[in-house]
Design an enzyme around this catalytic site. Structure first.
Site, PDB file in Angstrom:
ATOM      1  N   ASP A   1      50.518 -15.825  72.156  1.00  0.00           N
ATOM      2  CA  ASP A   1      51.058 -14.460  72.289  1.00  0.00           C
ATOM      3  C   ASP A   1      52.051 -14.148  71.166  1.00  0.00           C
ATOM      4  OD1 ASP A   1      51.354 -12.000  73.428  1.00  0.00           O
ATOM      5  OD2 ASP A   1      52.794 -12.640  74.944  1.00  0.00           O
TER       6      ASP A   1
ATOM      7  N   ASN B   1      51.247 -11.945  68.321  1.00  0.00           N
ATOM      8  CA  ASN B   1      50.676 -11.504  67.033  1.00  0.00           C
ATOM      9  C   ASN B   1      51.058 -10.054  66.724  1.00  0.00           C
ATOM     10  OD1 ASN B   1      49.367 -13.933  66.936  1.00  0.00           O
ATOM     11  ND2 ASN B   1      47.377 -13.139  67.559  1.00  0.00           N
TER      12      ASN B   1
ATOM     13  N   HIS C   1      47.036 -10.632  64.049  1.00  0.00           N
ATOM     14  CA  HIS C   1      45.944 -11.471  64.553  1.00  0.00           C
ATOM     15  C   HIS C   1      45.373 -12.338  63.424  1.00  0.00           C
ATOM     16  CE1 HIS C   1      46.283  -9.544  68.359  1.00  0.00           C
ATOM     17  NE2 HIS C   1      45.805  -8.380  67.972  1.00  0.00           N
TER      18      HIS C   1
ATOM     19  N   TRP D   1      39.814  -5.763  76.548  1.00  0.00           N
ATOM     20  CA  TRP D   1      38.940  -4.628  76.202  1.00  0.00           C
ATOM     21  C   TRP D   1      39.686  -3.308  76.360  1.00  0.00           C
ATOM     22  CZ3 TRP D   1      34.604  -5.909  73.826  1.00  0.00           C
ATOM     23  CH2 TRP D   1      33.975  -7.122  74.119  1.00  0.00           C
TER      24      TRP D   1
ATOM     25  N   LEU E   1      38.311 -33.795  68.243  1.00  0.00           N
ATOM     26  CA  LEU E   1      39.046 -32.811  69.057  1.00  0.00           C
ATOM     27  C   LEU E   1      38.051 -31.813  69.651  1.00  0.00           C
ATOM     28  CD1 LEU E   1      42.019 -31.548  69.690  1.00  0.00           C
ATOM     29  CD2 LEU E   1      41.347 -29.880  67.960  1.00  0.00           C
TER      30      LEU E   1
ATOM     31  N   SER F   1      49.147 -14.717  82.899  1.00  0.00           N
ATOM     32  CA  SER F   1      48.228 -13.688  82.407  1.00  0.00           C
ATOM     33  C   SER F   1      46.749 -14.035  82.603  1.00  0.00           C
ATOM     34  CB  SER F   1      48.500 -13.384  80.926  1.00  0.00           C
ATOM     35  OG  SER F   1      49.776 -12.841  80.770  1.00  0.00           O
TER      36      SER F   1
HETATM   37  C1  FPP Z   1      48.161 -11.949  71.928  1.00  0.00           C
HETATM   38  O1  FPP Z   1      49.134 -11.359  71.100  1.00  0.00           O
HETATM   39  C2  FPP Z   1      47.066 -12.386  71.120  1.00  0.00           C
HETATM   40  C3  FPP Z   1      45.783 -11.973  71.255  1.00  0.00           C
HETATM   41  C4  FPP Z   1      45.343 -11.003  72.265  1.00  0.00           C
HETATM   42  C5  FPP Z   1      44.749 -12.444  70.353  1.00  0.00           C
HETATM   43  C6  FPP Z   1      44.875 -13.881  69.967  1.00  0.00           C
HETATM   44  C7  FPP Z   1      43.990 -14.101  68.832  1.00  0.00           C
HETATM   45  C8  FPP Z   1      44.295 -14.874  67.784  1.00  0.00           C
HETATM   46  C9  FPP Z   1      45.476 -15.739  67.651  1.00  0.00           C
HETATM   47  C10 FPP Z   1      43.366 -14.884  66.673  1.00  0.00           C
HETATM   48  C11 FPP Z   1      42.548 -16.117  66.736  1.00  0.00           C
HETATM   49  C12 FPP Z   1      41.378 -15.858  67.492  1.00  0.00           C
HETATM   50  C13 FPP Z   1      40.167 -15.920  67.018  1.00  0.00           C
HETATM   51  C14 FPP Z   1      39.405 -17.165  67.212  1.00  0.00           C
HETATM   52  C15 FPP Z   1      39.605 -14.782  66.307  1.00  0.00           C
HETATM   53  P1  FPP Z   1      49.505  -9.827  71.336  1.00  0.00           P
HETATM   54  O2  FPP Z   1      48.572  -9.018  70.494  1.00  0.00           O
HETATM   55  O3  FPP Z   1      49.473  -9.517  72.786  1.00  0.00           O
HETATM   56  O4  FPP Z   1      50.944  -9.790  70.748  1.00  0.00           O
HETATM   57  P2  FPP Z   1      52.170  -8.920  71.286  1.00  0.00           P
HETATM   58  O5  FPP Z   1      52.519  -9.453  72.647  1.00  0.00           O
HETATM   59  O6  FPP Z   1      53.244  -9.198  70.279  1.00  0.00           O
HETATM   60  O7  FPP Z   1      51.732  -7.493  71.293  1.00  0.00           O
END
Ligand code: FPP
Length: 247
Positions: free
Chosen positions: A18, A20, A35, A67, A129, A187
């Site tokens: 979490d 990104n 991301h 989604w 792994l 979550s």
């Molecule tokens: C949550 O952060 C993250 C996600 C919903 C996506 C996670 C995906 C990756 C780390 C990319 C790697 C994945 C692949 C294999 C493509 P958020 O967007 O909810 O962050 P926030 O809480 O700061 O808004």
């Protein structure tokens, strides 16, 4: 039964990656930039887990509920997964990583599904792994699909039968579940499998989650007493953590 092992390396680590979006927003960048940076953090984490002898890493890449995000972010994440597969599978293969995609594939396009299956086939023989990428995954979906499977086969619904029908039946339950980004929630991740996982919440945003942060999480794990429903006295000695599954 749990035993003392203060130097244990978690056999299976699961991560809610979490933060990104916040990483990107703080830099006045679009969320998808966070991301993209998250993919880099995942690559580093895979290497770090291999170096530390972790056998299984399970990450939450896209939830059943994701989604509902803005269409642009959803399509960006789908595209990123496709690009990451093309880019990363050769090095994952060379590093002995066995890839599994865990989640509901029904809603995905045929082309996308073929890409996931190809990546799994290309890495199937690897043993250093196991990397489970949870994509269009939800813990509730998993319990429901396992129950549906048993019911269709006319099997009795027992804990053992459900366990074997779950999407993560190929690996033992996670020993350590980490969530980055400062929030303290599950979550809808691994609702069944995290029954006895040790939980660790890191304030680091996922793109900033580095080797030191992983080591800090493993250090905390080592201080935990894993009782699996027993008492401290029953565990003997100091009762520190074990990577064994609950009996
Ligand atoms: C949550 O952060 C993250 C996600 C919903 C996506 C996670 C995906 C990756 C780390 C990319 C790697 C994945 C692949 C294999 C493509 P958020 O967007 O909810 O962050 P926030 O809480 O700061 O808004």
């Amino acid at each position: 039964m749990a035993t003392s092992n203060a130097n244990a390396v978690p056999h299976h680590i699961a991560i809610v990656m979490d933060g990104n979006g916040r990483w990107a927003t703080r830099r006045f960048l679009p969320r998808i930039a966070g991301h993209r940076q998250g993919v880099g953090a995942l690559n580093r984490c895979v290497q770090a887990c291999i170096a530390r002898g972790v056998a299984v890493l399970t990450v939450f890449a896209f939830s059943s509920e994701n989604w509902n995000r803005p269409a642009e972010e959803v399509s960006g994440l789908l595209e990123l997964l496709g690009l990451s597969l093309a880019r990363e599978v050769p090095s994952l293969k060379a590093n002995g990583v066995q890839l599994h995609f865990v989640g509901d594939r029904q809603r995905l396009s045929e082309k996308f599904k073929a890409g996931l299956a190809q990546a799994e086939a290309a890495t199937a023989g690897n043993e250093r792994l196991i990397l489970n990428v949870c994509f269009n995954y939800g813990g509730r979906w998993d319990v429901a699909q396992a129950a549906r499977k048993l019911s269709a086969e006319g099997l009795e619904i027992t804990e053992l039968a459900l366990d074997r029908a779950m999407a993560l039946a190929h690996v033992p339950d996670p020993d350590l579940l980490i969530r980055t980004g400062g929030e303290m929630r599950i979550s809808n991740f691994l609702l069944w499998q995290a029954a006895y996982s040790e939980l660790h919440f890191s304030d680091k945003l996922w793109p900033d989650f580095d080797d030191a942060a992983l080591d800090a999480a493993i250090e905390v794990f080592r201080t935990r007493e894993r009782r699996f429903g027993q008492t401290s006295a029953q565990l003997g000695s100091d009762g520190k953590n074990s990577t064994q599954k609950a009996a």
